[in-house]
Design a protein around this motif. Structure first.
Motif, PDB file in Angstrom:
ATOM      1  N   HIS A 169      27.115  70.274 104.915  1.00 45.25           N
ATOM      2  CA  HIS A 169      28.062  69.768 105.906  1.00 45.25           C
ATOM      3  C   HIS A 169      29.420  70.451 105.728  1.00 45.25           C
ATOM      4  O   HIS A 169      30.041  70.377 104.678  1.00 45.25           O
ATOM      5  N   GLY A 170      29.864  71.133 106.759  1.00 51.12           N
ATOM      6  CA  GLY A 170      31.141  71.835 106.700  1.00 51.12           C
ATOM      7  C   GLY A 170      31.055  73.276 106.236  1.00 51.12           C
ATOM      8  O   GLY A 170      32.066  73.985 106.225  1.00 51.12           O
ATOM      9  N   PHE A 171      29.863  73.731 105.870  1.00 52.12           N
ATOM     10  CA  PHE A 171      29.692  75.122 105.442  1.00 52.12           C
ATOM     11  C   PHE A 171      29.916  76.050 106.631  1.00 52.12           C
ATOM     12  O   PHE A 171      29.437  75.802 107.730  1.00 52.12           O
ATOM     13  N   GLU A 172      30.656  77.133 106.418  1.00 48.61           N
ATOM     14  CA  GLU A 172      31.014  78.045 107.510  1.00 48.61           C
ATOM     15  C   GLU A 172      30.289  79.387 107.366  1.00 48.61           C
ATOM     16  O   GLU A 172      30.123  79.895 106.255  1.00 48.61           O
ATOM     17  N   ILE A 173      29.877  79.916 108.515  1.00 48.89           N
ATOM     18  CA  ILE A 173      29.136  81.178 108.551  1.00 48.89           C
ATOM     19  C   ILE A 173      29.806  82.110 109.548  1.00 48.89           C
ATOM     20  O   ILE A 173      29.966  81.768 110.727  1.00 48.89           O
TER      21      ILE A 173
END
Length: 511
Positions: free
Chosen positions: A234-238
């Motif tokens: 949750h909240g991980f950015e790519i």
């Protein structure tokens, strides 16, 4: 959790996966997931040539639902809510299927429309993330929902009958490598569909919030590939370039080779490439700046609407505040009056000292949360409270902060000196920015000072005047209900550490 807690089960019969989440809600409104289940159903893949779901598939699905119902009953669930999405919605025998499931399982399965799917996904995101403006995409097995969020309201939403499973079937991918030319055709076909909704291309530069198994599978793969130091999705950015890199790498492999790729879910190896192709088509059509993973989904949206309804969408600050309240209610490791006093004093100190130190509103937000959570680790063991606090805040499900902000807040809440701080943060340096360690130390020792000012946990200080004298001393003049011997001793004990971080020696006076 007290005996008056209620338990509710939520079942999402997706086109690719059937998921269960069992939620427990206390009398004070604190909630947590206490059990969950996951079955790879591939319902879209099992539709017969005439568009019906075969008897064998329905029998298998009924058995899974009975199993999930037993789990819910084991936990004493008062309510079980089951919903079905694209695969059953698109089945020619959907009415017969729903009647059979009710007859064989006792569950009344609600058939969600595409708009319903988009709405529940939006509720899940808005209750667990602080984005005000964003695109939202949920790529399922048989459909893809896209929503536009503006000012934390759903401005537009649509459901398209394409998902990772039926796209794999339509293009006869069969687990083989997918040539670049075929990938382009799949993406072009998806983008052609999206052109029918002009609003999708009307807000370039917004983040794209991704829900569902495809995006979560991509996140797990990227975290493993990049040695990301946190496991929280949750909240991980790519970044878009990493999506391109992932699509290129995985498309070049067949299913057997994909199964050996570290971090890639084994039961998604045959549908991950079409799912990522759809994701890339959405990213390009929306001209989004980046992908951000939302770990919540339809089940969570159902839960919030069913068990914790709200008249208005929470503001970004509400998301964080409600999450902190949830954690402190679940893990009541310190008196609420003490936490409130430390929070008030910490923010008073910050407001007086921060401008000269160049600390802005984000720092205040982190300190605000940390000062309400700094004792949470004591619920495990008081002697190792700081270490347990750091671990809990990095691993518990709470919302409203990015990964970097969560890490900083955990560091502030568990601060026990600059050396320990550097050791704790060393494994996570790739997430942090320049100056974050120093800011964490300053805010951490500021929190320690606030806690020292209520060491007796009696809320003796009614009012505090904060003054800097001769650029060397931090004079704290307290109007108090009683003498403050414990507080004075605690302030003296941290004075040396405080001076290292702030260049000021704190002194407490009572009047």
């Amino acid at each position: 959790m007290n005996a008056s807690a209620t338990v509710t089960g939520m079942i999402d019969i997706g086109s690719n996966t059937v998921r269960l989440a069992v939620y427990q809600v206390s009398s004070e409104g604190a909630y947590r997931v206490i059990d969950q289940g996951r079955w790879s159903a591939r319902l879209s893949q099992k539709l017969a040539e005439d568009g019906t779901l075969p008897d064998a598939t329905l029998a298998e699905l009924a058995e899974v639902l009975r199993h999930y119902g037993s789990i819910c009953n084991m936990h004493g669930a008062k309510q079980i809510r089951a919903v079905a999405t694209a695969a059953i919605r698109q089945a020619a025998n959907r009415d017969v299927a729903l009647q059979r499931l009710k007859r064989e399982t006792g569950l009344s399965v609600e058939l969600l429309s595409g708009k319903d799917e988009a709405r529940y996904g939006s509720v899940a995101m808005l209750r667990t993330m602080d984005f005000s403006d964003a695109f939202l995409v949920d790529i399922g097995g048989g459909s893809t929902e896209i929503s536009l969020i503006l000012g934390r309201k759903v401005a537009a939403s649509v459901s398209f009958p394409i998902g990772c499973v039926n796209t794999a079937a339509r293009w006869s991918l069969n687990g083989n490598p997918v040539p670049p030319a075929l990938l382009e055709k799949i993406e072009a076909a998806a983008r052609k569909l999206f052109e029918g909704e002009p609003w999708i291309s009307s807000h370039p530069g917004l983040p794209l919030i991704g829900l569902g198994g495809t995006v979560r599978a991509l996140a797990k793969f990227r975290q493993r590939s990049d040695n990301y130091p946190l496991s929280n999705l949750h909240g991980f950015e790519i970044e878009p370039r990493l999506l391109d890199e992932s699509v290129g790498m995985l498309a070049a492999l067949n299913v057997e080779k994909r199964r050996k790729v570290p971090g890639l879910s084994k039961d998604r190896t045959d549908v991950i490439v079409p799912g990522l192709a759809i994701l890339r088509a959405v990213l390009k059509s929306a001209a989004a700046s980046r992908i951000v993973v939302c770990g919540a989904g339809i089940r969570d949206g159902l839960f919030f609407e069913t068990c914790l309804p709200r008249e208005k969408t929470p503001s970004p600050q509400d998301v964080l505040n409600e999450s902190v309240r949830n954690l402190t209610t679940l893990y009541p490791a310190a008196p609420r009056e003490h936490l409130a006093q430390v929070n008030r004093l910490a923010l008073d100190l910050f407001d007086r000292l921060a401008p000269a130190a160049g600390l802005g509103e984000p720092s205040r937000k982190w300190l605000d949360a940390a000062s309400r959570l700094f004792r949470i680790g004591a619920v495990i063991d008081y002697n190792e409270c700081a270490n347990h606090t750091f671990y809990l805040l990095l691993n518990a499900h709470w919302y409203g902060l990015s990964h970097r902000e969560t890490l900083i807040t955990a560091a502030i809440a568990s601060y026990r000196g600059p050396s320990q701080l550097r050791r704790k943060l060393a494994p996570y340096r790739t997430i942090l920015k320049d100056g974050d360690v120093e800011a964490s130390a300053r805010l951490g020792v500021l929190l320690q000072l606030a806690a020292a000012l209520d060491r007796s946990e009696s809320q003796g200080i009614v009012d505090l005047d904060v003054a800097v004298e001769k650029g060397k001393s931090l004079v704290l003049t307290a109007r108090a209900r009683h003498p403050l011997p414990m507080e004075k001793m605690e302030v003296e004990s941290i004075a040396k550490d405080f001076k290292k971080c702030w260049g000021l020696s704190p002194k407490l006076k009572a009047r």
